[in-house]
Scaffold this motif. Structure first.
Motif, PDB file in Angstrom:
ATOM      1  N   THR A 310      35.350  79.268 -33.087  1.00 30.90           N
ATOM      2  CA  THR A 310      35.340  79.236 -34.548  1.00 30.90           C
ATOM      3  C   THR A 310      33.905  79.024 -34.992  1.00 30.90           C
ATOM      4  OG1 THR A 310      37.585  78.382 -34.791  1.00 30.90           O
ATOM      5  CG2 THR A 310      36.054  77.946 -36.585  1.00 30.90           C
ATOM      6  N   HIS A 311      33.423  79.915 -35.856  1.00 29.27           N
ATOM      7  CA  HIS A 311      32.054  79.808 -36.354  1.00 29.27           C
ATOM      8  C   HIS A 311      32.079  79.272 -37.784  1.00 29.27           C
ATOM      9  CE1 HIS A 311      30.105  81.691 -32.919  1.00 29.27           C
ATOM     10  NE2 HIS A 311      31.166  82.482 -32.862  1.00 29.27           N
ATOM     11  N   LEU A 312      31.078  78.465 -38.098  1.00 26.05           N
ATOM     12  CA  LEU A 312      31.042  77.787 -39.379  1.00 26.05           C
ATOM     13  C   LEU A 312      30.073  78.424 -40.366  1.00 26.05           C
ATOM     14  CD1 LEU A 312      31.206  74.087 -38.141  1.00 26.05           C
ATOM     15  CD2 LEU A 312      33.071  75.595 -38.820  1.00 26.05           C
ATOM     16  N   ALA A 313      29.412  79.490 -39.939  1.00 23.31           N
ATOM     17  CA  ALA A 313      28.524  80.228 -40.839  1.00 23.31           C
ATOM     18  C   ALA A 313      28.634  81.705 -40.521  1.00 23.31           C
ATOM     19  CB  ALA A 313      27.077  79.745 -40.691  1.00 23.31           C
ATOM     20  N   GLY A 314      28.271  82.560 -41.495  1.00 22.18           N
ATOM     21  CA  GLY A 314      28.389  83.997 -41.305  1.00 22.18           C
ATOM     22  C   GLY A 314      29.661  84.532 -41.930  1.00 22.18           C
ATOM     23  N   LYS A 315      29.838  85.856 -41.849  1.00 24.95           N
ATOM     24  CA  LYS A 315      30.971  86.497 -42.533  1.00 24.95           C
ATOM     25  C   LYS A 315      32.323  86.108 -41.940  1.00 24.95           C
ATOM     26  CE  LYS A 315      30.797  90.863 -39.930  1.00 24.95           C
ATOM     27  NZ  LYS A 315      30.594  92.318 -40.028  1.00 24.95           N
ATOM     28  N   THR A 316      32.318  85.643 -40.662  1.00 20.23           N
ATOM     29  CA  THR A 316      33.576  85.207 -40.039  1.00 20.23           C
ATOM     30  C   THR A 316      33.776  83.706 -40.158  1.00 20.23           C
ATOM     31  OG1 THR A 316      32.469  84.984 -37.890  1.00 20.23           O
ATOM     32  CG2 THR A 316      33.519  87.106 -38.386  1.00 20.23           C
ATOM     33  N   SER A 317      32.937  83.040 -40.931  1.00 18.16           N
ATOM     34  CA  SER A 317      32.991  81.590 -41.069  1.00 18.16           C
ATOM     35  C   SER A 317      34.324  81.115 -41.625  1.00 18.16           C
ATOM     36  CB  SER A 317      31.866  81.119 -41.985  1.00 18.16           C
ATOM     37  OG  SER A 317      32.078  79.786 -42.408  1.00 18.16           O
ATOM     38  N   VAL A 318      34.765  79.961 -41.134  1.00 15.50           N
ATOM     39  CA  VAL A 318      35.990  79.356 -41.656  1.00 15.50           C
ATOM     40  C   VAL A 318      35.834  78.991 -43.127  1.00 15.50           C
ATOM     41  CG1 VAL A 318      35.322  77.008 -40.949  1.00 15.50           C
ATOM     42  CG2 VAL A 318      37.746  77.597 -41.184  1.00 15.50           C
ATOM     43  N   TRP A 319      34.590  78.743 -43.569  1.00 14.12           N
ATOM     44  CA  TRP A 319      34.356  78.440 -44.984  1.00 14.12           C
ATOM     45  C   TRP A 319      34.803  79.602 -45.875  1.00 14.12           C
ATOM     46  CZ3 TRP A 319      33.627  73.564 -45.422  1.00 14.12           C
ATOM     47  CH2 TRP A 319      32.818  72.852 -44.539  1.00 14.12           C
ATOM     48  N   LYS A 320      34.606  80.834 -45.388  1.00 17.28           N
ATOM     49  CA  LYS A 320      34.964  82.000 -46.194  1.00 17.28           C
ATOM     50  C   LYS A 320      36.480  82.092 -46.413  1.00 17.28           C
ATOM     51  CE  LYS A 320      30.655  83.529 -46.041  1.00 17.28           C
ATOM     52  NZ  LYS A 320      29.753  83.288 -47.159  1.00 17.28           N
ATOM     53  N   ALA A 321      37.225  81.502 -45.467  1.00 18.15           N
ATOM     54  CA  ALA A 321      38.682  81.578 -45.561  1.00 18.15           C
ATOM     55  C   ALA A 321      39.273  80.503 -46.470  1.00 18.15           C
ATOM     56  CB  ALA A 321      39.292  81.464 -44.166  1.00 18.15           C
ATOM     57  N   LEU A 327      37.020  74.103 -51.540  1.00 20.99           N
ATOM     58  CA  LEU A 327      35.602  73.895 -51.251  1.00 20.99           C
ATOM     59  C   LEU A 327      34.934  73.072 -52.354  1.00 20.99           C
ATOM     60  CD1 LEU A 327      34.196  77.263 -49.824  1.00 20.99           C
ATOM     61  CD2 LEU A 327      34.531  75.108 -48.641  1.00 20.99           C
ATOM     62  N   GLN A 328      35.237  73.426 -53.600  1.00 17.68           N
ATOM     63  CA  GLN A 328      34.629  72.724 -54.727  1.00 17.68           C
ATOM     64  C   GLN A 328      35.010  71.245 -54.711  1.00 17.68           C
ATOM     65  OE1 GLN A 328      35.355  74.601 -58.511  1.00 17.68           O
ATOM     66  NE2 GLN A 328      34.829  72.741 -59.656  1.00 17.68           N
ATOM     67  N   ALA A 329      36.274  70.982 -54.434  1.00 22.55           N
ATOM     68  CA  ALA A 329      36.736  69.594 -54.402  1.00 22.55           C
ATOM     69  C   ALA A 329      36.187  68.845 -53.195  1.00 22.55           C
ATOM     70  CB  ALA A 329      38.266  69.561 -54.396  1.00 22.55           C
ATOM     71  N   ALA A 330      36.144  69.522 -52.058  1.00 21.47           N
ATOM     72  CA  ALA A 330      35.691  68.875 -50.836  1.00 21.47           C
ATOM     73  C   ALA A 330      34.209  68.532 -50.898  1.00 21.47           C
ATOM     74  CB  ALA A 330      35.969  69.782 -49.638  1.00 21.47           C
ATOM     75  N   PHE A 331      33.398  69.437 -51.457  1.00 19.99           N
ATOM     76  CA  PHE A 331      31.961  69.193 -51.567  1.00 19.99           C
ATOM     77  C   PHE A 331      31.599  68.367 -52.815  1.00 19.99           C
ATOM     78  CE2 PHE A 331      31.231  73.036 -48.782  1.00 19.99           C
ATOM     79  CZ  PHE A 331      30.571  72.336 -47.781  1.00 19.99           C
ATOM     80  N   PHE A 341      27.178  79.005 -52.566  1.00 16.94           N
ATOM     81  CA  PHE A 341      27.439  78.741 -51.150  1.00 16.94           C
ATOM     82  C   PHE A 341      28.262  79.870 -50.526  1.00 16.94           C
ATOM     83  CE2 PHE A 341      30.241  76.865 -47.870  1.00 16.94           C
ATOM     84  CZ  PHE A 341      29.278  76.407 -46.980  1.00 16.94           C
ATOM     85  N   ARG A 342      29.320  80.296 -51.216  1.00 10.73           N
ATOM     86  CA  ARG A 342      30.215  81.317 -50.682  1.00 10.73           C
ATOM     87  C   ARG A 342      29.550  82.697 -50.635  1.00 10.73           C
ATOM     88  NH1 ARG A 342      35.628  81.654 -50.013  1.00 10.73           N
ATOM     89  NH2 ARG A 342      35.952  79.633 -50.996  1.00 10.73           N
ATOM     90  N   SER A 343      28.602  82.930 -51.548  1.00 10.33           N
ATOM     91  CA  SER A 343      28.005  84.264 -51.647  1.00 10.33           C
ATOM     92  C   SER A 343      26.990  84.556 -50.546  1.00 10.33           C
ATOM     93  CB  SER A 343      27.316  84.415 -53.010  1.00 10.33           C
ATOM     94  OG  SER A 343      26.180  83.558 -53.095  1.00 10.33           O
ATOM     95  N   LYS A 344      26.581  83.542 -49.815  1.00 11.93           N
ATOM     96  CA  LYS A 344      25.582  83.726 -48.768  1.00 11.93           C
ATOM     97  C   LYS A 344      26.243  84.150 -47.451  1.00 11.93           C
ATOM     98  CE  LYS A 344      22.243  82.354 -51.469  1.00 11.93           C
ATOM     99  NZ  LYS A 344      21.226  83.311 -51.964  1.00 11.93           N
ATOM    100  N   ARG A 345      25.460  84.802 -46.611  1.00  9.96           N
ATOM    101  CA  ARG A 345      25.920  85.220 -45.273  1.00  9.96           C
ATOM    102  C   ARG A 345      27.212  86.034 -45.337  1.00  9.96           C
ATOM    103  NH1 ARG A 345      21.339  84.810 -42.559  1.00  9.96           N
ATOM    104  NH2 ARG A 345      20.577  82.705 -42.241  1.00  9.96           N
TER     105      ARG A 345
END
Length: 356
Positions: A310-321, A327-331, A341-345
């Motif tokens: 599982t990668h945490l950055a890049g287009k396959t990042s779990v963040w993207k899912a 995300l807004q609430a967690a951060f 944040f979401r628009s990068k990578r």
């Protein structure tokens, strides 16, 4: 007690005119014992022969340098005589008898990584030699050797008395060793420098994965491997093995920086690595690497035959899912920050070329 994940170099175990055998020590690299991992390196000079042996552990061998010949015997099958060269990866299941020979001017160097959970010593390979001063023959009495192989006492004493080498010997140049046989490589060897790339990112990096699909013997060994090469100043995305596997990493070439983060957001390793060093990333810990100007390459085993990351950055990042609201609430940030944040990578995968 804090984990010591610091990269280490191997120590010489034995050697002579024909070459040397090196190993990483569990006392200096505790994660070897904790993870039941063994790591060693064989270096053979010209005409050096690593005597026939079998091990208490399954392994993957990777040829770091040079070329030569390997003999491999799977139980109850005929010997395979294989030409080996730089980049070759060879799966060695339990019970396999091997020998290694260098007939070239360049030193032949082979890395061995494997699991020791069924071995005699956690974190350390134990080899059993068929010949040599510490071989099977020298342990049995002349009576047992004579009875087992139907030999007279004089012949037994000659066989046992002539075995003065310990693990590695230098063969006389006049002795003709077995030549590699065409077709014997098939199913036993995958050259990671020539195999189709599983990942190829321009100015970023390349990956070849060793698994049950391209080398079925990996299934018998019980773990997979990969060769990763990233370009100068490129970054490997932070990621972790999501199937509870350990990552055992040997730096093949180049240099760079490594960071590992564990539970509670604690950075447990921040170091600079270069060729020859080995380190282990514990289960579920997140690791990332940035290459120096000369790039960085590493060979790893992951303690499962078909690893999943599982990668945490890049287009396959779990963040993207994850949902934007989560995300807004967690951060605890405004929607605009989350969108940035979401628009990068969005197009980069697991390797990121250096910034312009």
């Amino acid at each position: 007690m804090e984990l010591d994940l610091s990269p280490r170099l191997p120590k010489k175990v034995y050697g002579g005119d024909g070459g040397s055998y090196f190993a990483w020590c569990p006392e200096e690299l505790p994660m070897l014992r904790n993870g039941n991992i063994g790591a060693a390196k064989l270096a053979l000079e010209k005409y050096g022969l690593a005597l026939p042996r079998y091990s208490d552990s399954s392994k993957v061998a990777y040829v770091l340098q040079g070329s030569g010949t390997a003999g491999i015997i799977i139980p109850e099958k005929e010997e395979k005589v294989i030409e080996i060269k730089k980049g070759d990866s060879i799966a060695l299941p339990f019970g396999v008898v091997t020998w290694w020979f260098n007939n070239a001017d360049t030193e032949l160097v082979i890395l061995f990584l494997g699991e020791t959970h069924k071995g005699h010593k956690a974190g350390q390979f134990t080899d059993f030699y068929l010949t040599g001063s510490n071989g099977i023959f020298t342990g049995f009495s002349t009576e047992f050797v004579g009875r087992a192989w139907d030999l007279d006492e004089t012949t037994v004493k000659k066989l046992v008395g002539s075995q003065t080498g310990n693990g590695i010997v230098k063969v006389d140049a006049s002795l003709k060793m077995p030549s590699p046989r065409k077709g014997d490589r098939e199913g036993f060897v995958l050259n990671c420098l020539e195999a189709p790339l599983d990942v190829d990112i321009k100015d970023g990096g390349r990956v070849v994965v060793l698994n049950t699909k391209n080398l079925p013997l990996v299934g018998e060994v019980g773990f997979g491997a990969d060769l990763v090469r990233i370009d100068g100043h490129s970054m490997c995305s932070p990621g972790f093995s999501c199937d509870s596997a350990l990552q055992v990493t040997y730096i093949v070439g180049g240099s760079g920086r490594v960071q590992v983060v564990g539970p509670d957001g604690k950075r447990v390793l921040e170091t600079h690595v270069k060729a020859g060093a080995l380190f282990i990333v514990p289960r579920f810990f997140v690791v990332s690497k940035i290459a120096d100007s000369d790039g960085l390459s590493w060979f790893s085993i992951v303690t499962t035959p078909d690893p999943i990351f599982t990668h945490l950055a890049g287009k396959t990042s779990v963040w993207k899912a994850l949902s934007p609201e989560v995300l807004q609430a967690a951060f605890r940030v405004a929607p605009e920050v989350e969108k940035t944040f979401r628009s990068k990578r969005t197009s980069d995968a697991i390797f990121f070329p250096p910034p312009n």
